[in-house]
Design a protein around this motif. Structure first.
Motif, PDB file in Angstrom:
ATOM      1  N   MET A  78       4.111  -3.833   2.344  1.00  0.00           N
ATOM      2  CA  MET A  78       3.749  -2.750   3.257  1.00  0.00           C
ATOM      3  C   MET A  78       2.605  -1.926   2.681  1.00  0.00           C
ATOM      4  SD  MET A  78       7.618  -1.658   4.437  1.00  0.00           S
ATOM      5  CE  MET A  78       7.191  -0.374   5.597  1.00  0.00           C
ATOM      6  N   VAL A  79       2.645  -1.681   1.373  1.00  0.00           N
ATOM      7  CA  VAL A  79       1.556  -0.941   0.723  1.00  0.00           C
ATOM      8  C   VAL A  79       0.251  -1.712   0.847  1.00  0.00           C
ATOM      9  CG1 VAL A  79       0.671  -0.115  -1.489  1.00  0.00           C
ATOM     10  CG2 VAL A  79       3.063   0.289  -0.869  1.00  0.00           C
TER      11      VAL A  79
ATOM     12  N   ALA B  72      -1.302  -1.579   4.380  1.00  0.00           N
ATOM     13  CA  ALA B  72      -1.902  -0.294   4.763  1.00  0.00           C
ATOM     14  C   ALA B  72      -3.363  -0.207   4.325  1.00  0.00           C
ATOM     15  CB  ALA B  72      -1.095   0.856   4.179  1.00  0.00           C
TER      16      ALA B  72
ATOM     17  N   HIS C 299      -5.803   3.877   3.634  1.00  0.00           N
ATOM     18  CA  HIS C 299      -4.588   4.692   3.785  1.00  0.00           C
ATOM     19  C   HIS C 299      -3.855   4.883   2.462  1.00  0.00           C
ATOM     20  CE1 HIS C 299      -5.016   4.645   8.104  1.00  0.00           C
ATOM     21  NE2 HIS C 299      -5.074   3.326   8.110  1.00  0.00           N
TER      22      HIS C 299
ATOM     23  N   LEU D 222      -0.270   7.144   1.321  1.00  0.00           N
ATOM     24  CA  LEU D 222       0.922   6.590   0.692  1.00  0.00           C
ATOM     25  C   LEU D 222       1.177   7.234  -0.666  1.00  0.00           C
ATOM     26  CD1 LEU D 222       0.652   2.774   1.503  1.00  0.00           C
ATOM     27  CD2 LEU D 222       1.670   4.612   2.850  1.00  0.00           C
TER      28      LEU D 222
ATOM     29  N   GLN E 251       8.433   4.247   3.754  1.00  0.00           N
ATOM     30  CA  GLN E 251       8.488   3.510   5.024  1.00  0.00           C
ATOM     31  C   GLN E 251       8.094   4.410   6.187  1.00  0.00           C
ATOM     32  OE1 GLN E 251      11.709   0.623   5.798  1.00  0.00           O
ATOM     33  NE2 GLN E 251      12.573   1.255   3.836  1.00  0.00           N
TER      34      GLN E 251
ATOM     35  N   LYS F 138       6.067   6.970   6.142  1.00  0.00           N
ATOM     36  CA  LYS F 138       4.617   7.160   6.121  1.00  0.00           C
ATOM     37  C   LYS F 138       3.900   5.894   6.578  1.00  0.00           C
ATOM     38  CE  LYS F 138       2.722  10.249   5.125  1.00  0.00           C
ATOM     39  NZ  LYS F 138       2.106  11.320   5.965  1.00  0.00           N
ATOM     40  N   TRP F 139       4.398   4.736   6.194  1.00  0.00           N
ATOM     41  CA  TRP F 139       3.768   3.479   6.599  1.00  0.00           C
ATOM     42  C   TRP F 139       3.794   3.319   8.115  1.00  0.00           C
ATOM     43  CZ3 TRP F 139       5.423  -1.093   9.007  1.00  0.00           C
ATOM     44  CH2 TRP F 139       4.558  -2.175   8.919  1.00  0.00           C
TER      45      TRP F 139
ATOM     46  N   MET G 164       0.584   2.989  10.480  1.00  0.00           N
ATOM     47  CA  MET G 164       0.435   1.817  11.345  1.00  0.00           C
ATOM     48  C   MET G 164       0.249   2.217  12.804  1.00  0.00           C
ATOM     49  SD  MET G 164       3.215  -1.145  12.214  1.00  0.00           S
ATOM     50  CE  MET G 164       4.235   0.108  12.999  1.00  0.00           C
TER      51      MET G 164
ATOM     52  N   PHE H  47      -0.770  -5.401   9.739  1.00  0.00           N
ATOM     53  CA  PHE H  47       0.585  -4.849   9.623  1.00  0.00           C
ATOM     54  C   PHE H  47       1.687  -5.877   9.904  1.00  0.00           C
ATOM     55  CE2 PHE H  47      -2.243  -1.266  10.672  1.00  0.00           C
ATOM     56  CZ  PHE H  47      -2.044  -0.508   9.531  1.00  0.00           C
TER      57      PHE H  47
END
Length: 574
Positions: free
Chosen positions: A137-138, A141, A145, A149, A173, A175-176, A180, A233
């Protein structure tokens, strides 16, 4: 070659290659099979897999599954002979490896620091991203972004405690998803729309959603699903075998969406998901952990759940009876899963639970049996002898569940269980667990007479105006809760009255035996002999080929059975 399109010769050749180890069979997502189709399908699948291998010592088969679900399937015997092997656990990356990978990936986007040192936030982010899902996920992004994070990691301790670490992972999560949805132009209604998709899956107890003509998914949400299936994503993945059918790329993402929407609904008091489906008892400990973490340290249990349940009795608003029951049932499931180890809050929760368990006949809304058997389950989980909060127990217990029974800590009593099942059913495993608190002089002991009488009354008042199954489930969960709430010196009259009731089933009678046995109520057990209450009640629960009870408990129970075996008709007299 093995499928329906292959010839008989091709199928046999493929089987032979597998048995000789020339072909490695890799099967991913056993946990999804269990969630979508139930444990019986898993059993059948493993049986077919054993037949395919045919006892070959050369065959090489890899089956992947999420840790806690694997343990559940193995402990319930769903994996057959494959459950006897030693699994290979894929561990998370270590923090140093993740930090080096992030530094290389984002070296041009890192904020400037003195003397070439990496920012503390990067090390903290690496600690959070030890989980492969969060690491991916990091990366998705991207550099643009990264600062957002990293903001999640501000002021994070270098060696955070486990609960702090999990809360920050939930924040990451959160923030992700924010990043997104902003990036894809869905910042305004994105989470709500994703909640509709996840809610549709929940109602159908399925991990896939189909974009179909004329349906809500096709008309409103199809483009969103397709847009979020694209890099970077990739929130959704398309099913190769079924056109226009999608799933969340990871179950944790679906669980987070549900948790985020439920969190918002409870805070705002505007309910959609929680009134549209009664099925939140299908969700596991991870979902409830995310809900808990999103609330943070806020005292939300009392403010947003207990008081909400109180107000629903006085003011159901515009909710119809079905919606009202869905909401009440789901809130009691939240209460039972999330209540902290706090007797003051537990006492308030008990008070509101009793109002739903035996409701006022003139109440503004009828409380269904389905809602009430969740109330009974909630009462069992919030007793001070239970592991609290219960969601943490479910996440930790399956990896440490002992095979040998110990009546003082683990009891194979019957309750209605539905986790990872398409259909709920009464089962004695996993066992009822006592937390080992030695003193019973405080806690909720002063409420035990009131609550035990309420549980017994709920059974005695059953006249089955609804589905018989729901009535049976209510009776089983009430007697299961009675194992915790029965006073140390029970009322013999109440015990005989509930045993004599026409809807008291064999599982309920076994639960009542456990409630009496655990209190050393030998006098009452002796009084029950030759009354016929336990006639044809069957053996105590078995698991893994063994009776789930100590020899002492089995002897006490068998004495009842033997004494009642000569009785022609059960008696309801003292």
């Amino acid at each position: 070659m093995i499928g329906s399109k292959g010839t008989v010769q091709e199928q046999e050749a493929a089987r032979q290659l597998i048995r000789e180890g020339e072909v490695i069979v890799i099967l991913d997502g056993l946990d999804e099979l269990a969630r979508n189709w139930g444990q019986n399908v898993v059993k059948n699948f493993m049986f077919e897999l054993e037949a395919l291998v045919a006892g070959s010592g050369k065959a090489r088969i890899v089956v992947s599954c999420r840790n806690h679900i694997f343990e559940t399937l193995r402990k319930t015997g769903s994996l057959g002979n494959f459950g006897n092997g030693k699994p290979i656990k894929i561990s998370a990356f270590d923090c140093g490896t993740v930090e080096n990978a992030l530094r290389k990936k984002f070296e041009h986007a890192l904020p400037p620091t003195s003397k070439g040192r990496q920012p503390d936030e990067l090390r903290a982010l690496a600690l959070l991203a030890e989980t492969p899902l969060l690491y991916q996920m990091v990366l998705s992004a991207g550099e643009q972004h990264l600062r957002e994070l990293l903001g999640v990691c501000k002021d994070m301790p270098k060696k955070p405690k486990a609960d702090v670490l999990e809360r920050r992972r939930t924040d990451l999560q959160d923030k992700w998803f924010e990043v997104m949805l902003k990036e894809t132009g869905e910042a305004k209604n994105g989470i709500k729309n994703l909640g509709l998709i996840a809610g549709d899956m929940l109602k159908r107890r399925s991990d896939v959603v189909e974009i179909r003509e004329g349906g809500q998914i096709a008309s409103n949400l199809g483009p969103l699903i397709q847009r979020l299936s694209e890099p970077p994503f990739v929130l959704f993945t398309g099913e190769q075998q079924r056109r226009n059918t999608y799933a969340f790329s990871h179950q944790s993402l679906r669980e987070f969406v549900l948790a985020k929407c439920v969190h918002q609904e409870i805070i705002e008091g505007e309910f959609d998901l929680l009134t549209s489906s009664p099925s939140f008892d299908y969700e596991g400990g991870e979902f409830y952990a995310r809900v808990h973490d999103l609330f943070g340290i806020e005292p939300y249990i009392e403010e947003h759940i207990i008081k909400r349940l109180e107000s629903l009795l006085r003011n159901p608003g515009s909710l119809c009876e079905e919606q009202w029951n869905h909401l009440a049932r789901n809130l009691f499931e939240m209460l039972g899963e999330l209540l902290p180890d706090d007797d003051t809050i537990a006492e308030k929760a008990t008070g509101v639970a009793l109002k739903y368990l035996n409701p006022n006949p003139n109440a503004l809304r009828y409380v269904s049996f389905k809602t009430r058997y969740n109330v009974a389950r909630c009462l069992e989980r919030i007793h001070d002898s239970a592991p609290r909060p219960y969601n943490r127990h479910t996440l930790e217990f399956h990896s440490t569940w002992p095979k040998s029974p110990r009546d003082d800590r683990h009891v194979g009593a019957h309750a209605i269980r539905g986790f990872h099942l398409l259909k709920q059913e009464p089962r004695p495993v996993p066992p009822l667990v006592f937390n080992g608190k030695s003193s019973r002089s405080g806690g909720l002991m002063h409420l035990e007479k009131i609550v035990s009488k309420a549980l017994i009354d709920a059974v005695l008042q059953l006249d089955v105006p609804e589905m018989f199954e729901d009535a049976a489930f209510l009776g089983i969960n009430c007697t299961h809760a009675l194992i915790r709430w029965l006073p140390q010196t029970p009322d013999p009259g109440q015990i005989q009255e509930i045993l004599a009731h026409r809807y008291t089933s064999k599982p309920m009678k076994q639960n009542i035996f456990w409630a009496l046995y655990l209190r050393g109520a030998k006098g009452i057990l002796r009084c029950l002999k030759r009354k016929g209450f336990f006639k044809d009640c069957g053996p105590l629960a078995w698991h893994d080929g063994k009776a789930w009870a100590s020899e002492k408990a089995l002897n006490a129970y068998n004495e009842l059975l033997q004494a009642d075996s000569q009785v022609k008709q059960p008696s309801d007299k003292s």
